[in-house]
Design an enzyme around this catalytic site. Structure first.
Site, PDB file in Angstrom:
ATOM      1  N   HIS A 170       0.837  -1.191   0.000  1.00  0.00           N
ATOM      2  CA  HIS A 170       0.000   0.000   0.000  1.00  0.00           C
ATOM      3  C   HIS A 170       0.877   1.247   0.000  1.00  0.00           C
ATOM      4  O   HIS A 170       1.778   1.376   0.820  1.00  0.00           O
ATOM      5  CB  HIS A 170      -0.913  -0.008   1.237  1.00  0.00           C
TER       6      HIS A 170
ATOM      7  N   ASP B 148       5.917   5.761 -21.711  1.00  0.00           N
ATOM      8  CA  ASP B 148       5.934   5.657 -23.162  1.00  0.00           C
ATOM      9  C   ASP B 148       7.319   5.202 -23.638  1.00  0.00           C
ATOM     10  O   ASP B 148       8.239   5.007 -22.832  1.00  0.00           O
ATOM     11  CB  ASP B 148       5.500   6.974 -23.811  1.00  0.00           C
TER      12      ASP B 148
ATOM     13  N   ASP C 118      -4.853   3.982  -4.638  1.00  0.00           N
ATOM     14  CA  ASP C 118      -4.902   4.443  -3.252  1.00  0.00           C
ATOM     15  C   ASP C 118      -6.024   5.469  -3.091  1.00  0.00           C
ATOM     16  O   ASP C 118      -6.035   6.494  -3.772  1.00  0.00           O
ATOM     17  CB  ASP C 118      -3.559   5.050  -2.867  1.00  0.00           C
TER      18      ASP C 118
ATOM     19  N   MET D 152       2.615  13.661 -16.529  1.00  0.00           N
ATOM     20  CA  MET D 152       3.577  14.738 -16.761  1.00  0.00           C
ATOM     21  C   MET D 152       2.901  15.901 -17.483  1.00  0.00           C
ATOM     22  O   MET D 152       2.205  15.699 -18.478  1.00  0.00           O
ATOM     23  CB  MET D 152       4.737  14.208 -17.623  1.00  0.00           C
TER      24      MET D 152
ATOM     25  N   TYR E  28       9.988  13.155 -13.342  1.00  0.00           N
ATOM     26  CA  TYR E  28      11.169  12.281 -13.410  1.00  0.00           C
ATOM     27  C   TYR E  28      11.689  11.946 -12.008  1.00  0.00           C
ATOM     28  O   TYR E  28      12.042  10.806 -11.722  1.00  0.00           O
ATOM     29  CB  TYR E  28      12.297  12.930 -14.213  1.00  0.00           C
TER      30      TYR E  28
ATOM     31  N   TYR F 288       3.756  12.250 -24.070  1.00  0.00           N
ATOM     32  CA  TYR F 288       3.250  12.370 -22.698  1.00  0.00           C
ATOM     33  C   TYR F 288       2.415  11.153 -22.286  1.00  0.00           C
ATOM     34  O   TYR F 288       1.491  11.274 -21.489  1.00  0.00           O
ATOM     35  CB  TYR F 288       2.465  13.683 -22.515  1.00  0.00           C
ATOM     36  N   GLY F 289       2.764   9.995 -22.791  1.00  0.00           N
ATOM     37  CA  GLY F 289       2.079   8.757 -22.450  1.00  0.00           C
ATOM     38  C   GLY F 289       2.677   8.101 -21.221  1.00  0.00           C
ATOM     39  O   GLY F 289       3.065   6.931 -21.265  1.00  0.00           O
ATOM     40  N   ASN F 290       2.788   8.867 -20.132  1.00  0.00           N
ATOM     41  CA  ASN F 290       3.402   8.404 -18.889  1.00  0.00           C
ATOM     42  C   ASN F 290       2.451   8.655 -17.723  1.00  0.00           C
ATOM     43  O   ASN F 290       1.842   9.715 -17.639  1.00  0.00           O
ATOM     44  CB  ASN F 290       4.702   9.171 -18.611  1.00  0.00           C
TER      45      ASN F 290
END
Length: 142
Positions: free
Chosen positions: A22, A30, A64, A74, A113, A131-133
């Site tokens: 937890h 990406d 959570d 991001m 990051y 921006y696929g993060n």
């Protein structure tokens, strides 16, 4: 193969998801993300998009519900209020798949990051959209 387990969830990824506790965090990144060099273990999922991996992870892992930001993406450099296509897709998946849907929050690029470097693991996908993060914080199962 296992019943009712998305086949995108590799043995290594299932192990990591089960080992997380937890409050631990995992990154889905990406193809351009510095996954191998940033710090935590990097699990490769080059044949899948970040959206596919997000949906698979949320099928077995709760977010959570005790924090205001269990899902972080991001910010677009120079336009922090922009919502990239990948992020809009992430929000749709969270709304449809998460046991307790939440609004995605954002972090400035370098803060993202830094946060990613302290996560439990990174899943680097073949996602080609910018921006696929996303960082997910694991919740509890009641």
């Amino acid at each position: 193969m296992l019943r009712n387990i998305n086949p995108i969830l590799s043995p290594q990824l299932l192990y990591v998801l089960r080992a997380m506790g937890h409050g631990d965090e995992i990154v889905i990144s990406d193809a351009n993300f510095p996954g191998e060099g940033i710090g935590p273990d990097c699990i490769r999922a080059d044949g899948s998009t970040a959206s596919e991996v997000l949906e698979a992870i949320l099928s077995v892992m709760p977010l959570d519900s005790f924090v205001p930001d269990p899902a972080l993406t991001m910010q677009v450099v120079g336009d922090p209020d922009a919502v990239p296509e990948a992020v809009a897709d992430f929000q749709r998946i969270i709304n449809e798949t998460a046991d307790k849907p939440t609004e995605i929050q954002t972090l400035e690029r370098f803060a993202f990051y830094e946060r990613a470097a302290g996560t439990f693991a990174i899943v680097q996908t073949g996602e080609r959209r910018f921006y696929g993060n996303i960082i997910l914080k694991k919740g509890v199962i009641g």
